[in-house]
Write an enzyme that holds these catalytic residues in place. Structure first.
Site, PDB file in Angstrom:
ATOM      1  N   HIS A  19      11.151  46.491 -42.592  1.00 51.24           N
ATOM      2  CA  HIS A  19      11.394  46.959 -41.219  1.00 51.24           C
ATOM      3  C   HIS A  19      12.783  47.456 -41.325  1.00 51.24           C
ATOM      4  O   HIS A  19      12.990  48.223 -40.613  1.00 51.24           O
ATOM      5  CB  HIS A  19      11.230  45.545 -40.383  1.00 51.24           C
ATOM      6  CG  HIS A  19       9.745  45.343 -40.266  1.00 51.24           C
ATOM      7  ND1 HIS A  19       9.314  43.828 -40.546  1.00 51.24           N
ATOM      8  CD2 HIS A  19       8.616  45.631 -40.084  1.00 51.24           C
ATOM      9  CE1 HIS A  19       8.114  43.488 -40.267  1.00 51.24           C
ATOM     10  NE2 HIS A  19       7.544  44.646 -40.057  1.00 51.24           N
ATOM     11  N   LYS A  43      -2.016  35.288 -30.566  1.00 50.81           N
ATOM     12  CA  LYS A  43      -2.331  35.407 -32.036  1.00 50.81           C
ATOM     13  C   LYS A  43      -1.684  34.215 -32.851  1.00 50.81           C
ATOM     14  O   LYS A  43      -1.634  34.405 -34.023  1.00 50.81           O
ATOM     15  CB  LYS A  43      -1.771  36.681 -32.517  1.00 50.81           C
ATOM     16  CG  LYS A  43      -2.854  37.858 -32.196  1.00 50.81           C
ATOM     17  CD  LYS A  43      -2.287  38.833 -33.287  1.00 50.81           C
ATOM     18  CE  LYS A  43      -2.634  40.640 -32.784  1.00 50.81           C
ATOM     19  NZ  LYS A  43      -1.876  41.439 -33.794  1.00 50.81           N
ATOM     20  N   ARG A  92       3.094  52.285 -45.392  1.00 52.59           N
ATOM     21  CA  ARG A  92       3.497  51.842 -46.747  1.00 52.59           C
ATOM     22  C   ARG A  92       2.359  52.577 -47.718  1.00 52.59           C
ATOM     23  O   ARG A  92       2.982  52.886 -48.825  1.00 52.59           O
ATOM     24  CB  ARG A  92       3.034  50.221 -46.650  1.00 52.59           C
ATOM     25  CG  ARG A  92       4.373  49.706 -45.891  1.00 52.59           C
ATOM     26  CD  ARG A  92       3.886  48.041 -45.792  1.00 52.59           C
ATOM     27  NE  ARG A  92       2.804  48.019 -44.943  1.00 52.59           N
ATOM     28  CZ  ARG A  92       2.336  46.989 -44.540  1.00 52.59           C
ATOM     29  NH1 ARG A  92       3.108  45.999 -44.453  1.00 52.59           N
ATOM     30  NH2 ARG A  92       1.294  47.018 -43.457  1.00 52.59           N
ATOM     31  N   SER A 130       4.802  40.974 -43.311  1.00 50.25           N
ATOM     32  CA  SER A 130       5.049  39.564 -42.665  1.00 50.25           C
ATOM     33  C   SER A 130       4.160  38.597 -43.194  1.00 50.25           C
ATOM     34  O   SER A 130       4.634  37.361 -43.506  1.00 50.25           O
ATOM     35  CB  SER A 130       5.364  39.791 -41.291  1.00 50.25           C
ATOM     36  OG  SER A 130       6.253  40.706 -40.563  1.00 50.25           O
TER      37      SER A 130
END
Ligand code: PNS
Length: 170
Positions: A19, A43, A92, A130
């Protein structure tokens, strides 16, 4: 002339070096980079939105052209409020593409002024997420060079790996 603001949205739970690499790459292209942290308590994130904002603010405090805010609701509505037209997203691998393509087109449908700019992180971070950061840390893996040290400290407070638990070696 109006400032060209890029919004870099995400969950950032937690922020990692991939990031930060994207933030560095988009800075020269825009007048301001606004890192927008999704308020997604539903979440069950590991870090609260306040913690995620604080962690990122610490990382970009020295950069005059970067700021960090949280948001709820539609991204395009947040962008309208802050006067931004560009969304920056990191890509990515090809596997990211389908989801990102859908989001980009939906955002453009919701607000035709919004364009999505995709940026590729440094190759060394192309596998980093993450989710993997949390999993590897929780299982005692080495994350050196993949997350900033203050994030490692926060992970240590939150997810003590079994390897350093006082009961872990029994
Ligand atoms: O890092 P993430 O979790 O992949 O980021 C996803 C994010 C925050 C960019 C996306 O979930 C989002 O924009 N959410 C806000 C709600 C919204 O606008 N949904 C419609 C997107 S097309």
């Amino acid at each position: 002339m109006q400032k060209r603001i890029a919004v870099y949205p995400g969950s950032f739970d937690p922020i990692h070096n991939g990031h930060l690499d994207i933030i560095e790459r988009c800075r020269p292209l825009f007048d301001e980079v606004l890192i927008a942290v999704l308020h997604n308590e539903g979440k069950s994130p590991l870090f609260s939105v306040e913690e995620r904002v604080e962690i990122i603010r610490e990382r970009v405090a020295h950069l005059a052209d970067c700021r960090v805010e949280s948001f709820t609701g539609l991204l395009v509505d947040f962008m309208e409020r802050v006067g931004a037209r560009a969304v920056v997203r990191g890509l990515r691998a090809v596997s990211d593409f389908e989801y990102e393509f859908q989001m980009a087109l939906m955002n453009r449908r919701l607000n035709p002024r919004v364009e999505t700019v995709f940026m590729m992180p440094r190759e060394d971070y192309s596998y980093l997420s993450s989710r993997l950061v949390k999993e590897v840390y929780a299982l005692g893996g080495d994350l050196t060079g993949l997350v900033p040290d203050p994030v490692l400290e926060r992970l240590r407070e939150r997810l003590r790996p079994a390897a350093v638990s006082p009961l872990g070696s029994r």
